[in-house]
Design a protein around this motif. Structure first.
Motif, short mmCIF file in Angstrom:
data_model
loop_
_atom_site.label_atom_id
_atom_site.label_comp_id
_atom_site.label_asym_id
_atom_site.label_seq_id
_atom_site.Cartn_x
_atom_site.Cartn_y
_atom_site.Cartn_z
N VAL A 107 14.35 10.10 3.16
CA VAL A 107 12.99 9.58 3.01
C VAL A 107 13.00 8.28 2.19
O VAL A 107 12.29 7.32 2.53
CB VAL A 107 12.04 10.65 2.40
CG1 VAL A 107 10.69 10.06 2.05
CG2 VAL A 107 11.87 11.82 3.38
N ALA A 108 13.81 8.23 1.16
CA ALA A 108 13.89 7.01 0.35
C ALA A 108 14.35 5.83 1.22
O ALA A 108 13.80 4.73 1.14
CB ALA A 108 14.84 7.21 -0.82
N ALA A 109 15.32 6.08 2.10
CA ALA A 109 15.81 5.01 2.97
C ALA A 109 14.71 4.60 3.96
O ALA A 109 14.50 3.40 4.21
CB ALA A 109 17.06 5.48 3.71
N LEU A 110 13.99 5.56 4.50
CA LEU A 110 12.92 5.24 5.45
C LEU A 110 11.81 4.43 4.78
O LEU A 110 11.22 3.53 5.38
CB LEU A 110 12.34 6.52 6.06
CG LEU A 110 13.26 7.28 7.03
CD1 LEU A 110 12.66 8.64 7.38
CD2 LEU A 110 13.51 6.46 8.30
N LYS A 111 11.56 4.74 3.50
CA LYS A 111 10.48 4.03 2.80
C LYS A 111 10.79 2.54 2.62
O LYS A 111 9.87 1.74 2.44
CB LYS A 111 10.21 4.69 1.44
CG LYS A 111 9.37 5.97 1.59
CD LYS A 111 9.20 6.72 0.27
CE LYS A 111 8.17 6.06 -0.64
NZ LYS A 111 7.96 6.87 -1.86
N THR A 112 12.05 2.18 2.68
CA THR A 112 12.36 0.76 2.55
C THR A 112 12.00 -0.01 3.82
O THR A 112 11.87 -1.22 3.81
CB THR A 112 13.87 0.52 2.24
OG1 THR A 112 14.62 0.97 3.36
CG2 THR A 112 14.31 1.26 0.99
N ALA A 113 11.84 0.72 4.94
CA ALA A 113 11.59 0.03 6.22
C ALA A 113 10.21 0.30 6.81
O ALA A 113 9.79 -0.38 7.75
CB ALA A 113 12.67 0.43 7.22
N PHE A 114 9.51 1.32 6.30
CA PHE A 114 8.22 1.70 6.91
C PHE A 114 7.11 1.74 5.87
O PHE A 114 7.35 2.01 4.70
CB PHE A 114 8.34 3.08 7.58
CG PHE A 114 9.22 3.06 8.80
CD1 PHE A 114 8.70 2.73 10.04
CD2 PHE A 114 10.57 3.36 8.71
CE1 PHE A 114 9.51 2.70 11.17
CE2 PHE A 114 11.39 3.33 9.82
CZ PHE A 114 10.86 3.00 11.06
N ASP A 115 5.88 1.51 6.34
CA ASP A 115 4.71 1.64 5.45
C ASP A 115 4.38 3.11 5.22
O ASP A 115 3.99 3.51 4.12
CB ASP A 115 3.48 0.97 6.09
CG ASP A 115 3.74 -0.49 6.39
OD1 ASP A 115 4.24 -1.19 5.47
OD2 ASP A 115 3.46 -0.95 7.52
N PHE A 116 4.49 3.90 6.29
CA PHE A 116 4.19 5.33 6.18
C PHE A 116 5.35 6.16 6.73
O PHE A 116 5.82 5.93 7.84
CB PHE A 116 2.94 5.69 7.00
CG PHE A 116 1.66 5.18 6.39
CD1 PHE A 116 1.06 5.85 5.33
CD2 PHE A 116 1.07 4.02 6.87
CE1 PHE A 116 -0.12 5.38 4.77
CE2 PHE A 116 -0.11 3.54 6.32
CZ PHE A 116 -0.71 4.22 5.26
N VAL A 117 5.78 7.13 5.92
CA VAL A 117 6.75 8.13 6.36
C VAL A 117 5.96 9.45 6.39
O VAL A 117 5.52 9.93 5.35
CB VAL A 117 7.93 8.24 5.37
CG1 VAL A 117 8.93 9.30 5.84
CG2 VAL A 117 8.60 6.89 5.18
N ILE A 118 5.75 9.99 7.60
CA ILE A 118 4.94 11.20 7.69
C ILE A 118 5.83 12.37 8.06
O ILE A 118 6.56 12.33 9.05
CB ILE A 118 3.80 11.01 8.72
CG1 ILE A 118 3.00 9.77 8.31
CG2 ILE A 118 2.90 12.25 8.76
CD1 ILE A 118 1.79 9.52 9.14
N LEU A 119 5.81 13.38 7.21
CA LEU A 119 6.71 14.53 7.36
C LEU A 119 5.94 15.71 7.95
O LEU A 119 4.99 16.21 7.35
CB LEU A 119 7.28 14.92 5.99
CG LEU A 119 8.06 13.81 5.29
CD1 LEU A 119 7.75 13.78 3.80
CD2 LEU A 119 9.54 13.97 5.51
N ASP A 120 6.35 16.12 9.14
CA ASP A 120 5.74 17.29 9.79
C ASP A 120 6.47 18.53 9.27
O ASP A 120 7.65 18.72 9.51
CB ASP A 120 5.90 17.17 11.31
CG ASP A 120 5.31 18.36 12.05
OD1 ASP A 120 4.44 19.04 11.49
OD2 ASP A 120 5.73 18.59 13.20
#
Ligand code: ADP
Ligand code: MG
Length: 264
Positions: A107-120
């Motif tokens: 998730v930390a890595a995704l946050k560097t590239a996306f505005d929203f990380v949505i976890l289902d």
């Protein structure tokens, strides 16, 4: 600033995955870069709702085990010109395959590239639940207007609070306005009174959801669906736009309620 939001409930079948997909669409069509993470390992179905199941090569477990790069596991929704990606779940799973540390890192890595990380989030309150909630900055609890669902949501809100999550909001899904008005179903007020968290949205029951799900095309794209309207409002509120919650009504009207339901 990037935000990781978990969509959770305790109870299964209340609409977490449906809402994850549709909120993802809405946010990305509003211009945000969005990635949806399917944390329901072993029972993946976010890919099906998005119609992306045939394009999956790698999944979150491969990423956790460093068998592929995070970038390679992301599947882009090519129907949209906007930026919406899926990080798929694996279909097989042993409990120790994926832990909180790996989830936090992904998730930390995704946050560097996306505005929203949505976890289902998966159903239940065990390992998979913990994996999904720990990396989240915010939580959206989905509930249906039924006692069992409200009770599970209450328990989940308690668990989120003990995990230090302070930003918790609520979506009431599958509201049948005629059943509410005849007293057969809990009303929005009843649910809010019991759970005492901020109301983010109220979503009606709509058969278009099933039709869209079977087509692998989120109902958000069907502008005639009242769910699409409700999700659009929810996405705006997530973005901090102060508009009132749309209330599903018996006659299909969308009454705009003001301060009583605005919350924080
Ligand atoms: P969860 O992820 O919480 O288990 P799902 O998103 O898979 O729940 O939804 C469970 C079922 O309910 C699916 O068949 C879905 O199509 C249906 N559903 C969800 N929300 C609605 C709605 N607002 N109206 C009608 N059907 C819905
Ligand atoms: Mg689900």
């Amino acid at each position: 600033m990037s935000r990781a939001i978990v969509i959770t409930s305790g109870k299964g079948g209340v609409g977490k995955t449906t809402l994850t997909a549709n909120i993802g669409y809405a946010l990305s069509m509003d211009g945000s870069k969005v990635v949806l993470v399917d944390t329901d390992i072993g029972l993946r179905n976010l890919d099906v709702i998005l119609g992306l199941e045939n394009r999956i090569v790698w999944n979150i477990l491969h990423v956790a085990r460093r068998e592929c790069e995070l970038k390679s596991a992301l599947v882009k929704d090519k129907r949209l010109s906007s930026s919406l990606y899926l990080l798929p779940a694996a279909q097989t799973f042993r409990k120790d395959d994926l832990g909180v540390d790996e989830m936090q890192a992904i998730v930390a890595a995704l946050k560097t590239a996306f505005d929203f990380v949505i976890l289902d989030c998966p159903a239940g309150i065990e390992h998979g639940f913990n994996n999904a909630i720990q990396p989240a900055d915010e939580a959206i609890v989905v509930v249906t207007p039924e006692i069992a669902s409200v009770r599970d949501a209450d328990r989940v809100i308690g668990l989120l609070e003990s995990a230090g999550k302070t930003n918790i909001s609520l979506i009431i899904n599958r509201i049948k306005p005629d059943m509410v008005s005849s007293g057969e179903m809990l009303s929005i007020d009843d649910v809010i009174d019991i759970l005492a968290v901020r109301l983010l949205g109220a979503v009606p029951e709509d058969r278009n959801v099933i039709v869209s799900t079977n087509r692998g095309e989120p109902v958000f794209l069907n502008s005639k669906s009242p769910v699409s309207k409700a999700v659009s409002t929810i996405a705006k509120r997530i973005q901090g736009i102060d508009i009132p919650v749309s209330m599903p009504e018996k006659d299909g009207f969308w009454k705009r309620l003001g301060s009583a339901f605005k919350g924080g």
